[in-house]
Scaffold this active site. Structure first.
Site, mmCIF file in Angstrom:
data_model
loop_
_atom_site.group_PDB
_atom_site.id
_atom_site.type_symbol
_atom_site.label_atom_id
_atom_site.label_comp_id
_atom_site.label_asym_id
_atom_site.label_seq_id
_atom_site.Cartn_x
_atom_site.Cartn_y
_atom_site.Cartn_z
ATOM 1 N N ASP A 100 0.794 -0.953 -0.077
ATOM 2 C CA ASP A 100 0.175 0.334 -0.491
ATOM 3 C C ASP A 100 1.633 1.369 0.066
ATOM 4 O O ASP A 100 1.421 1.483 0.967
ATOM 5 C CB ASP A 100 -0.474 -0.455 1.267
ATOM 6 C CG ASP A 100 -1.926 0.786 0.935
ATOM 7 O OD1 ASP A 100 -3.189 0.138 1.786
ATOM 8 O OD2 ASP A 100 -1.981 1.731 0.297
ATOM 9 N N ASP A 201 -2.460 4.892 -2.734
ATOM 10 C CA ASP A 201 -3.981 5.305 -1.695
ATOM 11 C C ASP A 201 -3.772 6.574 -1.862
ATOM 12 O O ASP A 201 -3.298 7.493 -2.631
ATOM 13 C CB ASP A 201 -3.550 5.650 -0.376
ATOM 14 C CG ASP A 201 -3.899 6.265 0.877
ATOM 15 O OD1 ASP A 201 -4.721 5.173 1.041
ATOM 16 O OD2 ASP A 201 -3.371 7.191 1.250
ATOM 17 N N GLU A 243 -6.919 3.929 -5.428
ATOM 18 C CA GLU A 243 -7.513 4.150 -5.006
ATOM 19 C C GLU A 243 -8.149 5.964 -5.393
ATOM 20 O O GLU A 243 -7.915 6.758 -5.258
ATOM 21 C CB GLU A 243 -7.551 3.905 -3.270
ATOM 22 C CG GLU A 243 -9.251 4.551 -3.046
ATOM 23 C CD GLU A 243 -8.701 5.063 -0.966
ATOM 24 O OE1 GLU A 243 -7.500 5.759 -1.208
ATOM 25 O OE2 GLU A 243 -9.266 5.267 -0.223
ATOM 26 N N HIS A 317 -10.910 -1.976 4.166
ATOM 27 C CA HIS A 317 -9.957 -1.141 6.110
ATOM 28 C C HIS A 317 -11.075 -0.115 6.029
ATOM 29 O O HIS A 317 -10.932 0.385 7.707
ATOM 30 C CB HIS A 317 -9.053 -0.876 6.620
ATOM 31 C CG HIS A 317 -8.326 -0.001 5.605
ATOM 32 N ND1 HIS A 317 -8.205 -0.293 3.648
ATOM 33 C CD2 HIS A 317 -8.059 1.236 5.766
ATOM 34 C CE1 HIS A 317 -7.856 0.816 3.739
ATOM 35 N NE2 HIS A 317 -7.275 1.668 4.165
ATOM 36 N N ASP A 318 -11.807 0.911 5.394
ATOM 37 C CA ASP A 318 -11.994 1.779 5.394
ATOM 38 C C ASP A 318 -14.287 1.678 5.767
ATOM 39 O O ASP A 318 -14.435 2.374 5.722
ATOM 40 C CB ASP A 318 -11.849 2.752 4.126
ATOM 41 C CG ASP A 318 -10.953 3.709 4.457
ATOM 42 O OD1 ASP A 318 -10.244 3.350 3.556
ATOM 43 O OD2 ASP A 318 -9.872 3.584 5.888
HETATM 44 O O1 TEU Z 1 -8.596 6.403 2.268
HETATM 45 C C1 TEU Z 1 -9.434 7.884 1.571
HETATM 46 C C2 TEU Z 1 -10.376 8.267 2.097
HETATM 47 O O2 TEU Z 1 -10.507 9.719 1.927
HETATM 48 C C3 TEU Z 1 -10.953 7.525 2.703
HETATM 49 O O3 TEU Z 1 -10.805 7.381 4.815
HETATM 50 C C4 TEU Z 1 -12.284 8.185 2.816
HETATM 51 O O4 TEU Z 1 -12.678 9.259 3.365
HETATM 52 C C5 TEU Z 1 -13.615 7.538 4.444
HETATM 53 O O5 TEU Z 1 -12.263 6.687 4.502
HETATM 54 C C6 TEU Z 1 -14.457 7.273 4.049
HETATM 55 O O6 TEU Z 1 -15.478 8.209 3.687
HETATM 56 C C7 TEU Z 1 -7.844 6.321 2.807
HETATM 57 C C8 TEU Z 1 -7.157 5.425 2.817
HETATM 58 O O7 TEU Z 1 -7.969 3.902 2.591
HETATM 59 C C9 TEU Z 1 -7.838 5.656 4.742
HETATM 60 O O8 TEU Z 1 -7.530 4.399 5.582
HETATM 61 C C10 TEU Z 1 -6.555 6.904 5.365
HETATM 62 O O9 TEU Z 1 -6.936 7.054 6.290
HETATM 63 C C11 TEU Z 1 -6.663 7.905 3.924
HETATM 64 O O10 TEU Z 1 -6.439 7.100 3.089
HETATM 65 C C12 TEU Z 1 -5.357 8.446 3.716
HETATM 66 O O11 TEU Z 1 -4.589 7.927 3.811
#
Ligand code: TEU
Ligand code: CA
Length: 537
Positions: A100, A201, A243, A317-318
């Site tokens: 990642d 990311d 992403e 994971h989000d």
């Molecule tokens: O996530 C992008 C992101 O914008 C998400 O956090 C989203 O905003 C939220 O989960 C849902 O609204 C990536 C990674 O996957 C995340 O874990 C990180 O926190 C973020 O980028 C910053 O690196």
């Protein structure tokens, strides 16, 4: 004869959130030796690649998405030798490791930023995005995704720096060629170590233009991505997945162009946003528009057919766990988890399985003090201050907190679900004694076994890889039915997406080979709650 397709078009990827996967040293945090211990399990499941959420050095403000050294492993997860061992051991089992890469921002503890904030004359100063100003008057009113202003004042240089996420995650300045070259060099270093691919990311946020208040899909985005691909990926047999929360079909055709001028594919999130109030945030809950969900999937399947490549996912994971979000994590947990898996894995694209999805793991029913995620904790404070009721805020957090996906992997019925012998960094879901891998691996009717079969089917029948997509009964309020066709072979996927019995307009059973079914018997002409099957004609 099909054009020799890339390996990742037949592959299934498994996402590991290392912090919550398997602890090996009793500190309550998952780590690399723990993952190595579980490679056997992943080989049994049958996956082809592992996407590792970040394990590089990090102060962990955003659980590793704030990297302070891109070429070293955080001691919390282990050592570089552990990483090299993981790559080797995985390779022995035919499994590639996908790293990642967080290239939109670094940690504020990265040496580049530590130097940049000392002086405007530092060679690293312009590796970041600075604007002159007077303390207390930020350049503009842009807000950060994790709350507050996206401008942070640094007295030493009398300037603000830009951060789209937490203030501990300063945005990197992609307009700086020297910074870009260091990034490409770092990636090539990982390729030489045997890394099999990269997840990038928030890659569609790198071409930011804060003076125009542009944070996503900036005008120079594809220029930078093509340079990144040329400089760091070309000539290697990698899988690369960006992403891209801001992707639409046209942009995804650039990202996943067959000439690999950019990436192999992207994660696009149009389906993910269908249960939030239009124009608002994910916390503003809204009933899923099921017909729109079907139409969205159909659009992406058709638009990218022969012109690009889809990723296929419900979880990461989000995101909240899909069986709780759009299935049924009560009486019909098993049937609905299998139905959701069949609906997704029958489509064209590369499927991604998020750790625990293959077990039907569910959202966590936490009290406020049990949450750990910076995004969740910030939104609680922000919405409290904005006058939302405690009940409303907690309902949003229960439904959408990223911690729903981050509870420890449930391996067995023993203490802490076999995840750790210590105190877990986040609570284990109390339902681990009913939902765990040990029991499901022995049960051929388990959700685990369903995923195992789906992964095998994808390799057995070319129609899964090459077939076109035709949605059927488009406006039916409960049925998700589609067919895939390849060289005269037809694959039908029939699913009742909801919890009430529905009549099936056409009944294909008996006409072909039933590949998958999530009930032990049949009821002629109807689909029972969450009943689904795949049939090959
Ligand atoms: O996530 C992008 C992101 O914008 C998400 O956090 C989203 O905003 C939220 O989960 C849902 O609204 C990536 C990674 O996957 C995340 O874990 C990180 O926190 C973020 O980028 C910053 O690196
Ligand atoms: Ca550990």
């Amino acid at each position: 004869m099909e054009q020799m397709e890339k390996w990742w078009k037949q592959a299934v990827v498994y996402q590991i959130y290392p912090r919550s996967f398997q602890d090996s040293n009793g500190d309550g945090i998952g780590d690399l030796p723990g993952i190595i211990r579980r490679l056997e399990y992943l080989q049994t499941l049958g996956i082809d690649a592992i996407w590792l959420s970040p394990v590089c050095k990090s102060p962990q403000k955003d659980n590793g998405y704030d990297i302070s050294d891109y070429q070293d492993i955080d001691p919390m997860f282990g050592t570089m030798e552990d990483m090299e061992r993981l790559i080797t051991e995985a390779k022995k089992r035919g499994i590639r490791i996908i790293l990642d890469l967080v290239l939109n921002h670094s940690s504020d503890q990265h040496v580049w930023f530590q130097e940049a904030r000392k002086s405007r004359e530092s060679r690293y100063h312009d590796y970041y995005v600075w604007r002159d100003g007077v303390e207390g008057t930020p350049p503009n009113d842009m807000k950060a995704i994790f709350g507050g202003s996206c401008w942070e004042w640094v007295p030493e240089v009398g300037q603000y720096y830009f951060h789209q996420f937490a203030k501990e995650q300063p945005d990197l300045n992609w307009d700086n060629p020297a910074m870009r070259q260091e990034i490409y060099q770092m990636i090539r270093w990982w390729v030489d170590k045997g890394i099999g691919g990269f997840r990038l990311d928030v890659i569609d946020q790198i071409a930011k233009e804060p003076d125009q208040k542009i944070t996503i899909n900036g005008p120079k985005l594809h220029t930078y991505i093509r340079e990144l691909s040329r400089e760091a990926f070309w000539g290697h047999d990698l899988i690369t997945v960006g992403e891209a929360w801001g992707a639409d079909c046209d942009r995804a055709k650039l990202y996943s162009a067959p000439d690999e001028s950019e990436f192999s594919m992207v994660f696009q999130f149009e389906h993910i946003g269908l249960d939030q109030e239009p124009g608002k945030e994910k916390w503003d809950l809204y009933p899923l528009d099921f017909v729109k969900l079907k139409q969205t999937f159909a659009k992406w399947q058709k638009e990218l057919y022969g012109q690009g490549w889809n990723s296929l996912f419900w979880n990461n994971h989000d995101l909240p766990r899909i069986v709780s979000r759009w299935g049924n994590d009560g009486v019909y947990r098993v049937e609905s988890a299998k139905m959701l898996a069949m609906v997704l894995h029958g489509m064209q694209g590369t499927p991604y399985i998020y750790q625990g999805e293959e077990l039907g793991m569910t959202n966590a029913d936490f009290t406020l003090d049990q949450y750990r995620d910076i995004e969740t904790l910030n939104v609680y404070q922000e919405r409290k201050a904005a006058g939302y009721s405690e009940a409303e805020i907690l309902a949003s957090i229960h439904a959408k907190s990223r911690d729903n996906a981050r509870t420890p992997m449930q391996w067995s019925g023993e203490a802490n679900a076999g995840f750790t012998t210590g105190l877990p960094w986040i609570a284990v879901n109390p339902n681990y004694q009913e939902i765990h891998a040990e029991q499901q691996m022995k049960d051929e009717t388990s959700i685990f076994s369903c995923y195992q079969k789906l992964i095998a089917l994808r390799k057995q029948y070319p129609v899964f890889i090459y077939g076109d997509f035709q949605l059927m009964y488009e406006t039916h309020p409960d049925l998700f039915v589609y067919q895939r066709t390849w060289k005269g072979q037809k694959l039908f996927v029939y699913a009742n997406f909801h919890g009430t019995e529905v009549a099936v307009p056409e009944w294909h059973i008996g006409d072909g080979t039933v590949l998958m079914h999530n009930y032990s018997d049949w009821k002629e002409g109807v689909l029972r709650p969450y009943e689904a099957y795949m049939v090959l004609l």
